[in-house]
Design a protein around this motif. Structure first.
Motif, PDB file in Angstrom:
ATOM      1  N   UNK A  11       0.825  -1.219   0.000  1.00 26.58           N
ATOM      2  CA  UNK A  11       0.000   0.000   0.000  1.00 26.58           C
ATOM      3  C   UNK A  11       0.855   1.264   0.000  1.00 26.58           C
ATOM      4  N   UNK A  12       2.094   1.175  -0.520  1.00 23.90           N
ATOM      5  CA  UNK A  12       3.010   2.329  -0.637  1.00 23.90           C
ATOM      6  C   UNK A  12       3.241   2.998   0.712  1.00 23.90           C
ATOM      7  N   UNK A  13       3.367   2.206   1.766  1.00 26.92           N
ATOM      8  CA  UNK A  13       3.575   2.737   3.111  1.00 26.92           C
ATOM      9  C   UNK A  13       4.637   1.925   3.834  1.00 26.92           C
ATOM     10  N   UNK A  18       1.443   1.172   7.600  1.00 28.20           N
ATOM     11  CA  UNK A  18       0.492   0.209   7.052  1.00 28.20           C
ATOM     12  C   UNK A  18      -0.317  -0.446   8.168  1.00 28.20           C
ATOM     13  N   UNK A  19       0.330  -0.827   9.257  1.00 29.31           N
ATOM     14  CA  UNK A  19      -0.387  -1.441  10.370  1.00 29.31           C
ATOM     15  C   UNK A  19      -1.372  -0.462  11.008  1.00 29.31           C
ATOM     16  N   UNK A  42      -9.396  -2.336   1.116  1.00 26.48           N
ATOM     17  CA  UNK A  42     -10.477  -3.196   1.603  1.00 26.48           C
ATOM     18  C   UNK A  42     -10.048  -4.658   1.647  1.00 26.48           C
ATOM     19  N   UNK A  43      -9.314  -5.128   0.639  1.00 25.53           N
ATOM     20  CA  UNK A  43      -8.884  -6.523   0.609  1.00 25.53           C
ATOM     21  C   UNK A  43      -7.873  -6.815   1.718  1.00 25.53           C
ATOM     22  N   UNK A  44      -7.008  -5.858   2.033  1.00 25.46           N
ATOM     23  CA  UNK A  44      -6.048  -6.075   3.112  1.00 25.46           C
ATOM     24  C   UNK A  44      -6.721  -5.979   4.481  1.00 25.46           C
ATOM     25  N   UNK A  45      -7.661  -5.038   4.639  1.00 26.23           N
ATOM     26  CA  UNK A  45      -8.374  -4.935   5.912  1.00 26.23           C
ATOM     27  C   UNK A  45      -9.296  -6.127   6.135  1.00 26.23           C
ATOM     28  N   UNK A  46      -9.770  -6.752   5.060  1.00 29.19           N
ATOM     29  CA  UNK A  46     -10.621  -7.929   5.189  1.00 29.19           C
ATOM     30  C   UNK A  46      -9.882  -9.081   5.868  1.00 29.19           C
TER      31      UNK A  46
END
Length: 256
Positions: A11-13, A18-19, A42-46
């Motif tokens: 996510x370019x962070x 990112x966390x 959304x896909x990473x938070x899922x």
């Protein structure tokens, strides 16, 4: 590992940023049960949200401490996770969240999506299925896709069939009342006219016509370089005379 496949989206962070981003998204998800963000976020938070529901179903002291470390508002969300949400998904083997694509929300046309908790009060697919059945009317047979959707949204939902029927009846009443309603047009993603006003672009005029005419009644001042020799001399004379008459040094000499 060099040359290895990426296991997750960066996510370019940085790692800490990112966390923090994912923790913030998950906190908002369990607080409102539905959020809108970009598709990749959304896909990473899922993934993190699914793990949190699994921790809630275990319901041990260690899982409570772990959930407290993840949420930004643990005093409000930890009781909700280990209470109503754990009871909601007690008989569900998995798939506690859902990601639905929507039209881009930002002007950069980034892929957007809705991240939601399934079988909740804001279940989008449940509402879409009820709306489709409301338009079908009183038919005994439906297409295989609609029957499959009805099974998906009511299989693990408590009193799912009864809630679906009540929602269908309410939607039919609303459609009957708002039959002549005119919906608003599509939202412009790039408001060009507003951008032109804000950027002070020149107006589009015909060839040979000066753009941006001055308002009537306002005298137009010419730069000093455009004045004629006679005008410049007269202006200098006025300024010099004014300085001689009103200069402080001249007044001091006269008083002395």
């Amino acid at each position: 590992m060099a040359g290895g496949h990426m296991k997750y989206r960066h996510l370019s962070r940085s790692s800490s940023h990112r966390q923090a981003l994912l923790r913030n998204l998950v906190t908002s998800l369990f607080k409102h049960e539905s959020i809108s963000t970009t598709w990749h976020k959304a896909k990473e938070a899922q993934r993190l949200a699914e793990k949190l529901v699994t921790l809630g179903k275990k319901n041990t002291e260690a899982t409570r401490r772990r959930a407290t470390q993840i949420f930004f508002e643990p005093n409000e969300l930890v009781p909700k996770l280990f209470g109503p949400i754990r009871e909601r998904y007690a008989n569900r083997p998995g798939g506690y969240t859902r990601v639905l694509r929507i039209e881009p929300m930002k002007e950069d046309q980034a892929e957007s999506a809705i991240l939601e908790l399934v079988d909740g009060p804001k279940d989008m697919r449940f509402a879409m299925t009820a709306k489709t059945l409301a338009h079908y009317g009183s038919r005994k047979f439906f297409a295989p896709g609609i029957a499959r959707s009805v099974k998906q949204v009511t299989q693990f939902r408590e009193n799912g069939i009864q809630e679906l029927q009540s929602l269908i009846s309410r939607m039919r009443v609303v459609d009957r009342l708002d039959k002549d309603r005119i919906l608003a047009g599509p939202r412009k993603v790039y408001p060009e006219e507003k951008m032109k006003r804000d950027m002070h672009y020149f107006e589009e005029v015909d060839e040979g016509v000066r753009p941006n005419k001055l308002a009537p009644g306002r005298p137009r001042r010419r730069p000093r370089a455009m004045l004629t020799g006679r005008e410049q001399k007269g202006k200098q004379d006025v300024v010099v005379e004014g300085r001689k008459e009103g200069s402080p040094s001249q007044k001091r000499q006269e008083t002395a």
